[in-house]
Design an enzyme around this catalytic site. Structure first.
Site, short mmCIF file in Angstrom:
data_model
loop_
_atom_site.label_atom_id
_atom_site.label_comp_id
_atom_site.label_asym_id
_atom_site.label_seq_id
_atom_site.Cartn_x
_atom_site.Cartn_y
_atom_site.Cartn_z
N LYS A 9 49.14 36.54 36.21
CA LYS A 9 47.58 36.67 36.27
C LYS A 9 47.21 37.41 35.13
O LYS A 9 47.49 38.42 34.77
CB LYS A 9 46.97 37.07 37.56
CG LYS A 9 47.76 36.06 38.86
CD LYS A 9 46.88 36.45 40.06
CE LYS A 9 47.42 35.50 41.24
NZ LYS A 9 46.62 35.64 42.51
N TYR A 49 44.60 25.81 43.39
CA TYR A 49 44.26 26.41 44.53
C TYR A 49 43.09 25.41 45.46
O TYR A 49 42.32 25.99 46.00
CB TYR A 49 43.35 27.56 44.05
CG TYR A 49 44.05 28.83 43.59
CD1 TYR A 49 45.06 29.46 44.43
CD2 TYR A 49 43.91 29.62 42.52
CE1 TYR A 49 46.03 30.31 43.79
CE2 TYR A 49 44.45 30.81 42.05
CZ TYR A 49 45.63 30.98 43.09
OH TYR A 49 46.38 32.00 42.52
N PHE A 57 34.92 32.73 48.44
CA PHE A 57 35.56 33.95 47.53
C PHE A 57 35.98 33.28 46.15
O PHE A 57 36.36 33.74 45.24
CB PHE A 57 36.65 34.76 47.95
CG PHE A 57 37.74 34.32 48.43
CD1 PHE A 57 38.94 33.61 47.67
CD2 PHE A 57 37.98 34.08 49.73
CE1 PHE A 57 39.86 32.98 48.23
CE2 PHE A 57 39.21 33.36 50.40
CZ PHE A 57 40.27 33.01 49.71
N ARG A 85 59.37 35.37 46.71
CA ARG A 85 58.07 35.60 47.53
C ARG A 85 58.35 36.95 48.02
O ARG A 85 57.39 37.97 48.33
CB ARG A 85 57.96 34.53 48.80
CG ARG A 85 57.36 33.15 48.19
CD ARG A 85 55.79 33.38 48.03
NE ARG A 85 54.84 33.44 49.19
CZ ARG A 85 53.55 33.26 49.08
NH1 ARG A 85 52.94 32.85 48.01
NH2 ARG A 85 52.95 33.11 50.24
N THR A 91 49.91 38.71 50.31
CA THR A 91 48.69 38.68 49.40
C THR A 91 47.88 39.83 49.21
O THR A 91 47.54 40.08 48.14
CB THR A 91 47.54 37.62 50.12
OG1 THR A 91 48.52 36.40 50.40
CG2 THR A 91 46.56 37.02 49.23
N ARG A 102 53.13 43.52 44.47
CA ARG A 102 51.95 43.66 44.44
C ARG A 102 51.97 45.07 45.27
O ARG A 102 50.99 45.79 44.69
CB ARG A 102 51.42 42.61 45.41
CG ARG A 102 51.31 41.27 44.84
CD ARG A 102 51.27 40.01 45.90
NE ARG A 102 50.38 38.91 45.19
CZ ARG A 102 50.67 37.88 45.99
NH1 ARG A 102 50.81 37.81 46.95
NH2 ARG A 102 50.03 36.68 45.35
N ASN A 112 45.67 40.59 42.30
CA ASN A 112 47.03 40.73 42.97
C ASN A 112 48.20 40.50 41.94
O ASN A 112 49.27 40.18 42.47
CB ASN A 112 47.10 40.19 44.35
CG ASN A 112 47.00 38.60 44.41
OD1 ASN A 112 46.98 38.17 43.20
ND2 ASN A 112 47.04 38.28 45.66
N HIS A 115 51.08 34.92 40.99
CA HIS A 115 51.13 33.93 41.99
C HIS A 115 52.83 33.59 42.11
O HIS A 115 53.43 33.77 41.14
CB HIS A 115 50.44 32.72 41.34
CG HIS A 115 50.82 31.45 42.11
ND1 HIS A 115 50.47 31.05 43.36
CD2 HIS A 115 51.90 30.35 41.86
CE1 HIS A 115 50.92 30.07 43.78
NE2 HIS A 115 51.88 29.70 42.90
N GLU A 126 54.30 22.40 41.73
CA GLU A 126 53.69 23.53 40.94
C GLU A 126 54.33 23.49 39.37
O GLU A 126 53.53 23.76 38.42
CB GLU A 126 53.62 24.86 41.36
CG GLU A 126 52.91 24.96 42.75
CD GLU A 126 52.56 26.18 43.34
OE1 GLU A 126 53.44 27.33 43.12
OE2 GLU A 126 51.76 26.33 44.30
P1 IDP Z 1 49.16 33.85 48.07
O1 IDP Z 1 48.90 34.31 46.23
O2 IDP Z 1 49.94 35.23 48.33
O3 IDP Z 1 49.80 32.65 48.07
P2 IDP Z 1 46.77 32.40 48.92
O4 IDP Z 1 46.30 32.46 50.23
O5 IDP Z 1 47.65 31.27 48.46
O6 IDP Z 1 47.92 33.80 48.54
O7 IDP Z 1 45.66 32.76 47.94
C1 IDP Z 1 45.86 32.38 46.63
C2 IDP Z 1 45.04 33.57 45.77
O8 IDP Z 1 43.70 33.55 46.41
C3 IDP Z 1 45.58 35.14 46.16
O9 IDP Z 1 46.71 35.35 45.48
C4 IDP Z 1 44.38 35.92 45.80
O10 IDP Z 1 44.38 36.21 44.29
C5 IDP Z 1 43.29 35.06 46.20
N1 IDP Z 1 42.86 35.31 47.78
C6 IDP Z 1 43.43 34.99 48.79
N2 IDP Z 1 42.68 35.28 49.74
C7 IDP Z 1 41.55 36.11 49.41
C8 IDP Z 1 40.47 36.60 49.99
O11 IDP Z 1 40.43 36.53 51.26
N3 IDP Z 1 39.62 37.19 49.08
C9 IDP Z 1 39.72 37.43 47.59
N4 IDP Z 1 40.69 36.62 47.24
C10 IDP Z 1 41.65 36.15 47.92
MG MG Z 2 49.50 30.69 47.77
#
Ligand code: IDP
Ligand code: MG
Length: 158
Positions: A9, A49, A57, A85, A91, A102, A112, A115, A126
Site C-alpha cells: 500500500k 473493495y 470509513f 495471509r 486486519t 502488519r 496496514n 493487501h 484479483e
Molecule cells: P483485509 O485487508 O485484512 O483483507 P478487509 O476487511 O478486506 O481486510 O478490509 C480491506 C481494507 O480496508 C483493510 O486492509 C483496511 O485497510 C481497511 N479497513 C478494514 N476495516 C476497516 C475499519 O474498520 N476502519 C478503517 N479501515 C478499515
Molecule cells: Mg480483504
C-alpha cells in the site's frame, strides 16, 4: 502452482519499507511471478473493495489507497493464499501478532501496509484485475528442489 495477489500500500512505500516486505516473501521461498507499480483509479479501487464501498470509513480507505502508487505483486507457492495471509496477519495491525508483516510494521487498522487475497477464488479474480496478459512470468528456479520435498513437488509443483 497456487498464486496470490499482494498490494504493497502507499503508506508502506512512503515509509520506505517496501523492500523489507518483498524480502519477507523472498525469504519464505515464495516465487515472484509478477511485480508492478501503479496508481489505483476510482474504478479499480471500488471493484477491489466492493465489499466496503458502503462502509463509513470507505472515503478514508480510498484516500489512503490513492495517496501514492502501490506495488502489485503476484506470488506463487504451495498453498500460497493461506500462507501469505498468515504472514500478513489480521486486519488491525495493533492486534496482528508480532512476526507478521502488519504486526511488525504498522500500528493502524487502515494504514496496514499490505493487501493479500483472502481465498483461492478471490486470488484468481484479483490477479486478473491487476495484471494483464504478459505481465506474469514463468521461469525456471534452480532451487525449487531445496525448497520443497519430493512428495510436495509431485503434489504442488508438477
Ligand atoms: P483485509 O485487508 O485484512 O483483507 P478487509 O476487511 O478486506 O481486510 O478490509 C480491506 C481494507 O480496508 C483493510 O486492509 C483496511 O485497510 C481497511 N479497513 C478494514 N476495516 C476497516 C475499519 O474498520 N476502519 C478503517 N479501515 C478499515
Ligand atoms: Mg480483504
Amino acid at each position: 502452482m497456487e498464486k496470490t495477489l499482494i498490494l504493497i500500500k502507499p503508506n508502506a512505500i512512503q515509509r520506505g519499507i517496501m523492500g523489507d516486505i518483498v524480502t519477507r516473501f523472498e525469504r519464505k521461498a515464495l516465487r515472484i511471478a509478477g511485480m508492478k507499480m501503479m496508481f489505483l483509479t476510482d474504478e479499480i479501487l471500488a471493484e477491489h473493495y466492493a465489499h466496503l464501498v458502503e462502509r463509513p470509513f470507505y472515503p478514508y480507505l480510498k484516500a489512503s489507497m490513492q495517496a501514492g502508487p502501490v506495488i502489485a505483486l503476484c506470488l506463487e507457492g504451495a498453498e500460497a493464499v493461506e500462507t501469505v495471509r498468515q504472514m500478513v496477519g489480521v486486519t488491525n495491525s495493533r492486534k496482528a501478532l508480532p512476526g507478521t508483516i502488519r504486526g511488525d510494521f504498522s500500528m493502524s487498522g487502515e494504514q496496514n501496509v499490505v493487501h493479500a487475497s483472502d481465498s483461492v477464488e478471490n486470488a484468481l479474480v484479483e490477479i486478473n484485475r491487476f495484471f494483464k496478459e504478459g505481465e506474469l512470468f514463468e521461469y525456471e528456479s534452480a532451487v525449487t528442489r531445496f525448497e520443497y520435498g519430493g512428495e510436495e513437488t509431485l503434489k504442488y509443483i508438477k
